[in-house]
Each structure stands twice: as C-alpha cells, then as structure tokens.
Design a protein around this motif. Structure first.
Motif, PDB file in Angstrom:
ATOM      1  N   ASP A 275       0.816  -1.216   0.000  1.00  0.00           N
ATOM      2  CA  ASP A 275       0.000   0.000   0.000  1.00  0.00           C
ATOM      3  C   ASP A 275       0.854   1.274   0.000  1.00  0.00           C
ATOM      4  O   ASP A 275       0.351   2.363   0.181  1.00  0.00           O
ATOM      5  CB  ASP A 275      -0.969  -0.003   1.177  1.00  0.00           C
ATOM      6  CG  ASP A 275      -0.263  -0.042   2.524  1.00  0.00           C
ATOM      7  OD1 ASP A 275       0.971  -0.234   2.560  1.00  0.00           O
ATOM      8  OD2 ASP A 275      -0.946   0.107   3.552  1.00  0.00           O
ATOM      9  N   SER A 276       2.149   1.132  -0.239  1.00  0.00           N
ATOM     10  CA  SER A 276       3.037   2.295  -0.281  1.00  0.00           C
ATOM     11  C   SER A 276       3.331   2.659  -1.735  1.00  0.00           C
ATOM     12  O   SER A 276       2.843   2.035  -2.661  1.00  0.00           O
ATOM     13  CB  SER A 276       4.349   1.983   0.446  1.00  0.00           C
ATOM     14  OG  SER A 276       5.120   1.063  -0.305  1.00  0.00           O
ATOM     15  N   GLU A 277       4.147   3.649  -1.905  1.00  0.00           N
ATOM     16  CA  GLU A 277       4.571   4.084  -3.240  1.00  0.00           C
ATOM     17  C   GLU A 277       5.901   3.430  -3.616  1.00  0.00           C
ATOM     18  O   GLU A 277       6.736   4.039  -4.270  1.00  0.00           O
ATOM     19  CB  GLU A 277       4.699   5.613  -3.266  1.00  0.00           C
ATOM     20  CG  GLU A 277       3.394   6.339  -3.074  1.00  0.00           C
ATOM     21  CD  GLU A 277       2.427   6.092  -4.223  1.00  0.00           C
ATOM     22  OE1 GLU A 277       2.879   6.100  -5.389  1.00  0.00           O
ATOM     23  OE2 GLU A 277       1.238   5.878  -3.955  1.00  0.00           O
ATOM     24  N   ILE A 278       6.104   2.193  -3.218  1.00  0.00           N
ATOM     25  CA  ILE A 278       7.384   1.509  -3.396  1.00  0.00           C
ATOM     26  C   ILE A 278       7.806   1.446  -4.862  1.00  0.00           C
ATOM     27  O   ILE A 278       8.972   1.643  -5.184  1.00  0.00           O
ATOM     28  CB  ILE A 278       7.378   0.099  -2.749  1.00  0.00           C
ATOM     29  CG1 ILE A 278       8.766  -0.534  -2.778  1.00  0.00           C
ATOM     30  CG2 ILE A 278       6.368  -0.811  -3.399  1.00  0.00           C
ATOM     31  CD1 ILE A 278       9.758   0.117  -1.875  1.00  0.00           C
ATOM     32  N   GLU A 279       6.875   1.207  -5.764  1.00  0.00           N
ATOM     33  CA  GLU A 279       7.238   1.103  -7.175  1.00  0.00           C
ATOM     34  C   GLU A 279       7.789   2.435  -7.694  1.00  0.00           C
ATOM     35  O   GLU A 279       8.819   2.476  -8.370  1.00  0.00           O
ATOM     36  CB  GLU A 279       6.048   0.662  -8.011  1.00  0.00           C
ATOM     37  CG  GLU A 279       6.407   0.383  -9.452  1.00  0.00           C
ATOM     38  CD  GLU A 279       5.246  -0.184 -10.250  1.00  0.00           C
ATOM     39  OE1 GLU A 279       5.470  -0.503 -11.423  1.00  0.00           O
ATOM     40  OE2 GLU A 279       4.131  -0.324  -9.726  1.00  0.00           O
ATOM     41  N   ALA A 280       7.137   3.525  -7.352  1.00  0.00           N
ATOM     42  CA  ALA A 280       7.596   4.853  -7.791  1.00  0.00           C
ATOM     43  C   ALA A 280       8.949   5.197  -7.177  1.00  0.00           C
ATOM     44  O   ALA A 280       9.823   5.766  -7.845  1.00  0.00           O
ATOM     45  CB  ALA A 280       6.565   5.911  -7.425  1.00  0.00           C
ATOM     46  N   VAL A 281       9.140   4.841  -5.920  1.00  0.00           N
ATOM     47  CA  VAL A 281      10.410   5.119  -5.238  1.00  0.00           C
ATOM     48  C   VAL A 281      11.556   4.372  -5.917  1.00  0.00           C
ATOM     49  O   VAL A 281      12.608   4.950  -6.204  1.00  0.00           O
ATOM     50  CB  VAL A 281      10.318   4.728  -3.739  1.00  0.00           C
ATOM     51  CG1 VAL A 281      11.684   4.647  -3.088  1.00  0.00           C
ATOM     52  CG2 VAL A 281       9.426   5.706  -3.003  1.00  0.00           C
ATOM     53  N   VAL A 282      11.361   3.093  -6.186  1.00  0.00           N
ATOM     54  CA  VAL A 282      12.404   2.293  -6.829  1.00  0.00           C
ATOM     55  C   VAL A 282      12.702   2.870  -8.213  1.00  0.00           C
ATOM     56  O   VAL A 282      13.872   3.016  -8.597  1.00  0.00           O
ATOM     57  CB  VAL A 282      11.992   0.802  -6.924  1.00  0.00           C
ATOM     58  CG1 VAL A 282      12.971   0.018  -7.770  1.00  0.00           C
ATOM     59  CG2 VAL A 282      11.888   0.207  -5.528  1.00  0.00           C
ATOM     60  N   TRP A 283      11.675   3.217  -8.942  1.00  0.00           N
ATOM     61  CA  TRP A 283      11.857   3.784 -10.279  1.00  0.00           C
ATOM     62  C   TRP A 283      12.687   5.078 -10.205  1.00  0.00           C
ATOM     63  O   TRP A 283      13.626   5.266 -10.967  1.00  0.00           O
ATOM     64  CB  TRP A 283      10.496   4.035 -10.922  1.00  0.00           C
ATOM     65  CG  TRP A 283      10.615   4.551 -12.313  1.00  0.00           C
ATOM     66  CD1 TRP A 283      10.471   5.841 -12.718  1.00  0.00           C
ATOM     67  CD2 TRP A 283      10.962   3.814 -13.477  1.00  0.00           C
ATOM     68  NE1 TRP A 283      10.696   5.945 -14.066  1.00  0.00           N
ATOM     69  CE2 TRP A 283      10.989   4.712 -14.553  1.00  0.00           C
ATOM     70  CE3 TRP A 283      11.242   2.472 -13.719  1.00  0.00           C
ATOM     71  CZ2 TRP A 283      11.291   4.327 -15.855  1.00  0.00           C
ATOM     72  CZ3 TRP A 283      11.538   2.087 -15.017  1.00  0.00           C
ATOM     73  CH2 TRP A 283      11.562   3.005 -16.056  1.00  0.00           C
ATOM     74  N   GLU A 284      12.344   5.976  -9.294  1.00  0.00           N
ATOM     75  CA  GLU A 284      13.066   7.251  -9.154  1.00  0.00           C
ATOM     76  C   GLU A 284      14.540   7.023  -8.811  1.00  0.00           C
ATOM     77  O   GLU A 284      15.423   7.677  -9.367  1.00  0.00           O
ATOM     78  CB  GLU A 284      12.415   8.116  -8.079  1.00  0.00           C
ATOM     79  CG  GLU A 284      11.073   8.680  -8.485  1.00  0.00           C
ATOM     80  CD  GLU A 284      10.341   9.336  -7.330  1.00  0.00           C
ATOM     81  OE1 GLU A 284      10.969   9.614  -6.283  1.00  0.00           O
ATOM     82  OE2 GLU A 284       9.124   9.578  -7.470  1.00  0.00           O
TER      83      GLU A 284
END
Length: 94
Positions: free
Chosen positions: A29-38
């Motif tokens: 439920d976090s923004e983990i995908e966006a964080v990893v991408w950034e």
C-alpha cells in the motif's frame, strides 16, 4: 583471507557491463514502485520501462519490484543499493 582480500574477490565476481537484477520490497500500500523507479533513474540513465516488473506477495501485504538493469560498474551497483536501503519505504533490497 583478510577483509581486503574478500572485498577484492567480490569486485571481480562480475564482468562489467552486464545485465543485473535488482529487487526491492516494501508494503503493497506504499509508493514503493515509484520510489524504486526514481532511484534507479538517477543511477541508470537508459533504464528500460519494460525491464521493471512488480509482484505482490501471496497475502497481498508486500510488493516486490524487480529491475533488470545494464550495470556498468560495482560502484554503480553499490550506489543503487545504498540509496534503496536508506529509503524508509524499502524493507529489503536484494
């Protein structure tokens, strides 16, 4: 074997450049995908969006983000892992 010898051995295990999988896990439920991408975009300028996949855990609580990158050096990989590991949303970086 001293720690310096062990470190030197680690530096020669991979031949660069190479394709290398990086995996980070965090709460679904976090923004983990966006964080990893950034983070990856900062270190891998030619990151292919198709090389990044996600997979939810069987219970749906965790999300694993895996990217197959073109690694240019051990220093590059170390920098990626340091930044991933330091981020509050990343529970594991492999």
């Amino acid at each position: 074997m001293t720690s310096q010898d062990h470190q030197a051995d680690e530096e020669t295990l991979l031949e660069f450049p190479c394709t290398f999988p990086i995996k980070a896990m965090g709460a679904a439920d976090s923004e983990i995908e966006a964080v990893v991408w950034e983070i990856l975009e900062r270190h891998v300028p030619d990151l292919d969006p198709n090389a990044v996949t996600t997979r939810a855990s069987s219970g749906g609580k965790w999300l694993a983000v895996t990217a197959r990158i073109r690694a240019e050096s051990k220093a590059q990989l170390d920098a990626i892992y340091r930044e991933l590991s330091a981020h509050r949303l990343v529970v594991y970086a492999l």
